[in-house]
Structures are given as structure tokens and as C-alpha cells.
Design a protein around this motif. Structure first.
Motif, mmCIF file in Angstrom:
data_model
loop_
_atom_site.group_PDB
_atom_site.id
_atom_site.type_symbol
_atom_site.label_atom_id
_atom_site.label_comp_id
_atom_site.label_asym_id
_atom_site.label_seq_id
_atom_site.Cartn_x
_atom_site.Cartn_y
_atom_site.Cartn_z
ATOM 1 N N PHE A 1 -5.516 6.234 -5.817
ATOM 2 C CA PHE A 1 -5.064 5.111 -4.971
ATOM 3 C C PHE A 1 -5.986 4.535 -6.346
ATOM 4 O O PHE A 1 -4.786 3.113 -7.131
ATOM 5 C CB PHE A 1 -4.617 4.919 -4.147
ATOM 6 C CG PHE A 1 -4.472 3.056 -4.036
ATOM 7 C CD1 PHE A 1 -3.030 2.571 -4.273
ATOM 8 C CD2 PHE A 1 -5.178 2.873 -3.779
ATOM 9 C CE1 PHE A 1 -3.087 1.595 -4.127
ATOM 10 C CE2 PHE A 1 -5.158 1.297 -3.153
ATOM 11 C CZ PHE A 1 -4.015 0.835 -3.682
ATOM 12 N N SER A 2 -6.409 3.626 -5.997
ATOM 13 C CA SER A 2 -8.129 2.982 -6.608
ATOM 14 C C SER A 2 -7.854 2.902 -7.814
ATOM 15 O O SER A 2 -8.133 1.735 -8.472
ATOM 16 C CB SER A 2 -9.779 3.059 -5.955
ATOM 17 O OG SER A 2 -9.337 2.734 -4.735
ATOM 18 N N ALA A 3 -8.186 3.907 -8.416
ATOM 19 C CA ALA A 3 -7.907 4.306 -9.835
ATOM 20 C C ALA A 3 -6.914 3.662 -11.206
ATOM 21 O O ALA A 3 -6.944 2.941 -11.457
ATOM 22 C CB ALA A 3 -8.410 5.770 -10.791
ATOM 23 N N VAL B 1 -7.302 7.770 -2.070
ATOM 24 C CA VAL B 1 -8.135 6.505 -2.102
ATOM 25 C C VAL B 1 -8.691 6.402 -3.404
ATOM 26 O O VAL B 1 -8.521 5.573 -3.706
ATOM 27 C CB VAL B 1 -8.689 6.549 -0.945
ATOM 28 C CG1 VAL B 1 -9.754 5.868 -1.006
ATOM 29 C CG2 VAL B 1 -8.329 6.234 0.227
ATOM 30 N N SER B 2 -9.297 7.883 -3.924
ATOM 31 C CA SER B 2 -9.638 7.844 -5.162
ATOM 32 C C SER B 2 -8.383 7.660 -6.285
ATOM 33 O O SER B 2 -9.111 6.721 -7.295
ATOM 34 C CB SER B 2 -10.686 8.970 -5.687
ATOM 35 O OG SER B 2 -12.027 8.963 -4.704
ATOM 36 N N MET C 1 0.410 -1.137 0.003
ATOM 37 C CA MET C 1 0.021 0.272 0.436
ATOM 38 C C MET C 1 1.026 1.581 -0.055
ATOM 39 O O MET C 1 1.955 1.494 0.576
ATOM 40 C CB MET C 1 -0.933 0.014 1.275
ATOM 41 C CG MET C 1 -2.325 -1.322 1.018
ATOM 42 S SD MET C 1 -3.143 -1.357 -0.063
ATOM 43 C CE MET C 1 -4.466 0.514 0.409
ATOM 44 N N LEU D 1 -4.831 1.259 -9.234
ATOM 45 C CA LEU D 1 -4.475 0.004 -9.192
ATOM 46 C C LEU D 1 -5.373 -0.636 -9.863
ATOM 47 O O LEU D 1 -4.803 -1.429 -10.994
ATOM 48 C CB LEU D 1 -4.874 0.003 -7.883
ATOM 49 C CG LEU D 1 -4.845 -2.115 -7.052
ATOM 50 C CD1 LEU D 1 -3.608 -2.392 -7.452
ATOM 51 C CD2 LEU D 1 -5.232 -1.937 -6.031
ATOM 52 N N GLY D 2 -6.965 -0.265 -10.210
ATOM 53 C CA GLY D 2 -7.433 -0.447 -10.861
ATOM 54 C C GLY D 2 -7.164 -0.744 -12.604
ATOM 55 O O GLY D 2 -7.465 -1.793 -13.239
#
Length: 97
Positions: A81-83, A78-79, A20, A85-86
Motif C-alpha cells: 500500500f505504501s509503495a 502495508v508495504s 484507506m 500510494l507513494g
């Protein structure tokens, strides 16, 4: 971990280990050490030998302001990072991003 990964594989899932994001000051204090680099090399080899991908996202968020403390991301971070990673996982799986 091996039992968890084996169980997932039997269910048709593919495990991915994600390191992370951490704040720059936390990375500098704890993760710039030779021992951490040795650990990551060993982890990556062990995972690779078992067909498990390691995504090192520890430096994806380069600013202290990306975190509310040394370890926890802001909502906006977080948004992002999530984008990212996706997108990385989709690309690896051959899916449209």
C-alpha cells in the motif's frame, strides 16, 4: 477539517485525503451502500472545490488475507500500500517514481 487544511496550506503543504484500504468483506458490508457512494461523491466534490485531492485506496488490497482483521493490513500489505500510494503521490507531483 477546513481549519487543518488552511493551516497546512499556510505552511506550504498540500493536503491529500486518503480513503484507506479495507478488507473485501468490510467493503461489501458497509461501503457498497448507496449512502457511502453519495458520501464519497460529496467528499470528492467538496475537496475538489478546495483544491484537495482524494485518493480512494479502499479497494487496493483485494484479498481477505491482506488484512489481519477487517480494517488492519498485514505488514506485507502495508508495504505494498505504501509503495503504491507513494508512487501515486509522486506522479501527481511530477516527481520521479
Amino acid at each position: 477539517y477546513q481549519a487543518i487544511f488552511d493551516e497546512g496550506r499556510q505552511a506550504g503543504d498540500q493536503a491529500v485525503i486518503v480513503v484507506m484500504p479495507m478488507s473485501p468483506s468490510h467493503r461489501a458490508a458497509f461501503y457498497a451502500r448507496p449512502l457511502w457512494r453519495a458520501y464519497m461523491q460529496a467528499l470528492t466534490k467538496l475537496a475538489g472545490d478546495r483544491g484537495i485531492r482524494v485518493v480512494d485506496a479502499s479497494d487496493w488490497l483485494p484479498k481477505e488475507g491482506d488484512f489481519v482483521d477487517h480494517l488492519h493490513m498485514t505488514d506485507a500489505s502495508v508495504s505494498r500500500f505504501s509503495a503504491r500510494l507513494g508512487g501515486e503521490l509522486a506522479a501527481t507531483a511530477g516527481l520521479p517514481q
